[in-house]
Design a protein around this motif. Structure first.
Motif, PDB file in Angstrom:
ATOM      1  N   PRO A 139      70.806 147.935 -14.320  1.00 15.17           N
ATOM      2  CA  PRO A 139      71.836 146.957 -13.791  1.00 15.17           C
ATOM      3  C   PRO A 139      72.077 147.341 -12.331  1.00 15.17           C
ATOM      4  O   PRO A 139      72.110 148.494 -11.782  1.00 15.17           O
ATOM      5  CB  PRO A 139      72.993 147.037 -14.529  1.00 15.17           C
ATOM      6  N   ALA A 140      72.417 146.356 -11.727  1.00 12.08           N
ATOM      7  CA  ALA A 140      72.879 146.231 -10.124  1.00 12.08           C
ATOM      8  C   ALA A 140      73.909 147.571  -9.852  1.00 12.08           C
ATOM      9  O   ALA A 140      74.029 148.027  -8.590  1.00 12.08           O
ATOM     10  CB  ALA A 140      73.210 144.978  -9.615  1.00 12.08           C
ATOM     11  N   SER A 141      74.547 147.521 -10.771  1.00  9.72           N
ATOM     12  CA  SER A 141      75.930 148.579 -10.542  1.00  9.72           C
ATOM     13  C   SER A 141      75.386 150.103 -10.835  1.00  9.72           C
ATOM     14  O   SER A 141      76.289 150.853 -10.704  1.00  9.72           O
ATOM     15  CB  SER A 141      77.154 148.004 -11.566  1.00  9.72           C
ATOM     16  N   ARG A 142      74.335 150.083 -11.099  1.00  6.90           N
ATOM     17  CA  ARG A 142      74.091 151.516 -11.481  1.00  6.90           C
ATOM     18  C   ARG A 142      72.822 152.115 -10.440  1.00  6.90           C
ATOM     19  O   ARG A 142      71.983 151.338 -10.019  1.00  6.90           O
ATOM     20  CB  ARG A 142      73.373 151.585 -12.674  1.00  6.90           C
ATOM     21  N   THR A 143      72.948 153.328 -10.053  1.00  6.63           N
ATOM     22  CA  THR A 143      71.872 153.875  -9.486  1.00  6.63           C
ATOM     23  C   THR A 143      71.189 155.167 -10.500  1.00  6.63           C
ATOM     24  O   THR A 143      72.298 155.885 -11.168  1.00  6.63           O
ATOM     25  CB  THR A 143      72.071 154.645  -7.923  1.00  6.63           C
ATOM     26  N   HIS A 144      70.134 154.999 -10.950  1.00 10.62           N
ATOM     27  CA  HIS A 144      69.527 155.783 -11.811  1.00 10.62           C
ATOM     28  C   HIS A 144      68.761 156.939 -11.033  1.00 10.62           C
ATOM     29  O   HIS A 144      68.634 157.089  -9.884  1.00 10.62           O
ATOM     30  CB  HIS A 144      68.345 155.057 -12.903  1.00 10.62           C
ATOM     31  N   ASN A 145      68.217 158.100 -11.956  1.00 15.56           N
ATOM     32  CA  ASN A 145      67.832 159.394 -11.359  1.00 15.56           C
ATOM     33  C   ASN A 145      66.249 159.501 -11.676  1.00 15.56           C
ATOM     34  O   ASN A 145      65.844 160.455 -11.512  1.00 15.56           O
ATOM     35  CB  ASN A 145      68.570 160.640 -11.602  1.00 15.56           C
ATOM     36  N   ALA A 146      65.772 158.450 -12.329  1.00 16.52           N
ATOM     37  CA  ALA A 146      64.112 158.603 -12.664  1.00 16.52           C
ATOM     38  C   ALA A 146      64.037 159.654 -13.722  1.00 16.52           C
ATOM     39  O   ALA A 146      63.131 160.202 -13.601  1.00 16.52           O
ATOM     40  CB  ALA A 146      63.388 158.756 -11.407  1.00 16.52           C
ATOM     41  N   HIS A 147      64.739 159.668 -14.562  1.00 20.61           N
ATOM     42  CA  HIS A 147      64.859 160.653 -15.465  1.00 20.61           C
ATOM     43  C   HIS A 147      63.570 160.457 -16.508  1.00 20.61           C
ATOM     44  O   HIS A 147      63.077 161.129 -16.972  1.00 20.61           O
ATOM     45  CB  HIS A 147      66.017 161.073 -16.361  1.00 20.61           C
ATOM     46  N   MET A 148      63.361 159.379 -16.765  1.00 24.44           N
ATOM     47  CA  MET A 148      62.282 158.659 -17.570  1.00 24.44           C
ATOM     48  C   MET A 148      61.875 157.644 -17.191  1.00 24.44           C
ATOM     49  O   MET A 148      62.376 156.557 -16.750  1.00 24.44           O
ATOM     50  CB  MET A 148      62.873 158.628 -18.877  1.00 24.44           C
ATOM     51  N   TYR A 149      60.626 157.109 -17.600  1.00 21.72           N
ATOM     52  CA  TYR A 149      59.951 155.921 -17.455  1.00 21.72           C
ATOM     53  C   TYR A 149      59.310 155.512 -18.946  1.00 21.72           C
ATOM     54  O   TYR A 149      58.509 156.228 -19.556  1.00 21.72           O
ATOM     55  CB  TYR A 149      59.007 155.892 -16.294  1.00 21.72           C
ATOM     56  N   TYR A 150      59.964 154.572 -19.809  1.00 19.97           N
ATOM     57  CA  TYR A 150      59.434 154.014 -20.907  1.00 19.97           C
ATOM     58  C   TYR A 150      59.158 152.757 -20.703  1.00 19.97           C
ATOM     59  O   TYR A 150      59.146 151.956 -19.946  1.00 19.97           O
ATOM     60  CB  TYR A 150      60.400 154.383 -21.902  1.00 19.97           C
ATOM     61  N   VAL A 151      58.118 152.289 -21.753  1.00 13.89           N
ATOM     62  CA  VAL A 151      57.650 150.802 -21.897  1.00 13.89           C
ATOM     63  C   VAL A 151      58.058 150.432 -23.422  1.00 13.89           C
ATOM     64  O   VAL A 151      58.000 151.417 -24.281  1.00 13.89           O
ATOM     65  CB  VAL A 151      56.222 150.503 -21.598  1.00 13.89           C
ATOM     66  N   LEU A 152      58.375 149.279 -23.632  1.00 12.26           N
ATOM     67  CA  LEU A 152      58.491 148.748 -24.875  1.00 12.26           C
ATOM     68  C   LEU A 152      57.350 147.857 -25.307  1.00 12.26           C
ATOM     69  O   LEU A 152      57.044 146.860 -24.440  1.00 12.26           O
ATOM     70  CB  LEU A 152      59.732 148.058 -25.317  1.00 12.26           C
ATOM     71  N   LEU A 153      56.505 148.074 -26.334  1.00 11.53           N
ATOM     72  CA  LEU A 153      55.603 147.246 -26.741  1.00 11.53           C
ATOM     73  C   LEU A 153      55.866 146.252 -27.788  1.00 11.53           C
ATOM     74  O   LEU A 153      56.955 146.338 -28.259  1.00 11.53           O
ATOM     75  CB  LEU A 153      54.364 148.280 -27.402  1.00 11.53           C
TER      76      LEU A 153
END
Length: 377
Positions: free
Chosen positions: A282-296
């Motif tokens: 969301p626009a109100s967050r800055t993340h830290n790239a802890h994880m990259y996942y995908v949903l199949l």
């Protein structure tokens, strides 16, 4: 094979460990411990940061500090690691599991509201994948319900929500420095004490229930057993390793973000073609790239996707088995409402390799493998 994770080192860890050995202080609360704790306090804004042997230990300290016990209920997501629940179950409290949001896979505040009862003692949101929960709403809800708030920020270092660092909003929060985290020391964690009323007792709980810290400060003539507690100190050798990581935390995070952004851009066409779904920040967050996942699209597609990636030399893994459906979770806690999103995400989610030392060739291999696998999953 591109591994799922390779612990990243800065090159200074061994030198700092040797420095700690030469100083002759190898147990907890040495010079490197104090450096790490000050870094966390300054960066997050906590009244106190206390290094612990693990994030699990930090959560256990939080449960002790809140005096939770039999008859108490702790509201938390089911889509989390077992430590979130174990820390409170060990004190006799019952985990109450609720579903997560379909976009961020973080706890659904509306469902938390409906799960609170007169037995609720605390709410424990989990910042999944380094993306913050709705902390403004959770803080308001905790105040209205007169319950404690504990942030499980195991994955959240250097990420923010509404401009505030993850781990800074609740009275107590926990960080992880496990080797799979952005900055690490093999095994390790920290308790963040944001409510100063807990600081003095937290010192006692961390030191096996003794007033040892007061003794070292010259405030008592001898130290003794004054409260419940356990051995919740991180060794100085681990703190020395961690200090090298914290010195480079911004650079490590920046590199992880580069890799995350490369994945995210490359997989946009696959999402547009409904081959997979990418993470949502969301626009109100800055993340830290802890994880990259995908949903199949389905569990069968996810399992085939992981197998196809393995054949292409890329190690991809699934994530949590929902706690509400586990043997211990169904015995020690209870679920409130539908767990549709949690069950669905658990069946369809695959995590991709992401660590700071990845080469561009590694990233390209992952992108190519995902692109090909998603077409046939």
């Amino acid at each position: 094979m591109v591994p799922f994770n390779v612990p990243y080192t800065t090159g200074r860890e061994a030198g700092y460990i040797a420095e700690a050995v030469a100083a002759g202080h190898l147990s907890g609360n040495g010079a490197f411990t104090r450096r790490c704790e000050r870094w966390l306090e300054d960066g997050i804004g906590s009244a106190r940061a206390m290094l612990t042997p693990s994030c699990t230990a930090a959560l256990e300290m939080a449960a002790i500090l809140l005096d939770v016990g039999p008859g108490d209920e702790i509201v938390m997501p089911s889509f989390t690691f077992v430590s979130t629940a174990n820390a409170f179950a060990l004190r006799g409290a019952s985990p109450v599991f609720v579903d997560v949001r379909p976009d961020t896979l973080t706890i659904d505040v509306d469902l938390v509201r409906s799960a609170c009862t007169d037995r609720t003692r605390a709410i424990v949101p989990v910042h999944y994948a380094g993306v913050g929960c709705d902390m403004d709403e959770l803080c308001t809800l905790a105040d209205v319900e007169n319950v404690a708030l504990v942030e499980d920020a195991a994955q959240g270092i250097l990420a923010t929500e509404s401009g505030r660092p993850l781990g800074s909003r609740a009275a107590l929060a926990a960080l992880s420095f496990h080797e799979t985290k952005n900055v690490m020391c093999g095994e390790g964690g920290a308790l963040l004490v944001n409510d100063e009323r807990f600081v003095e007792r937290a010192e006692v709980v961390q030191e096996k229930g003794t007033n040892r810290r007061r003794f070292f400060r010259g405030q008592v003539e001898r130290y003794t057993w004054v409260d419940v507690g356990s051995s919740y100190l991180l060794s100085e050798l681990s703190a020395a390793f961690l200090w090298a990581q914290l010195e480079d935390a911004e650079r490590i995070t920046a590199r992880r973000l580069e890799i995350w952004d490369s994945y995210h851009a490359a997989f946009a066409p696959l999402e547009a073609g409904e081959r997979l779904r990418r993470p949502v920040v969301p626009a109100s967050r800055t993340h830290n790239a802890h994880m990259y996942y995908v949903l199949l699209p389905s569990e069968r597609a996810r399992d085939r996707f992981i197998a196809d990636l393995a054949e292409a030399g890329v190690h991809s893994v699934f994530h949590y088995v929902p706690l509400h459906s586990s043997a211990a979770g169904s015995h020690l806690g209870r679920a409130v409402g539908s767990m549709r999103v949690t069950d669905d995400a658990s069946r369809r989610l695959a995590r991709l390799p992401l660590w700071a030392g990845m080469r561009e060739a590694d990233v390209e291999q992952v992108v190519d493998a995902v692109t090909n696998a998603a077409q046939t999953a």
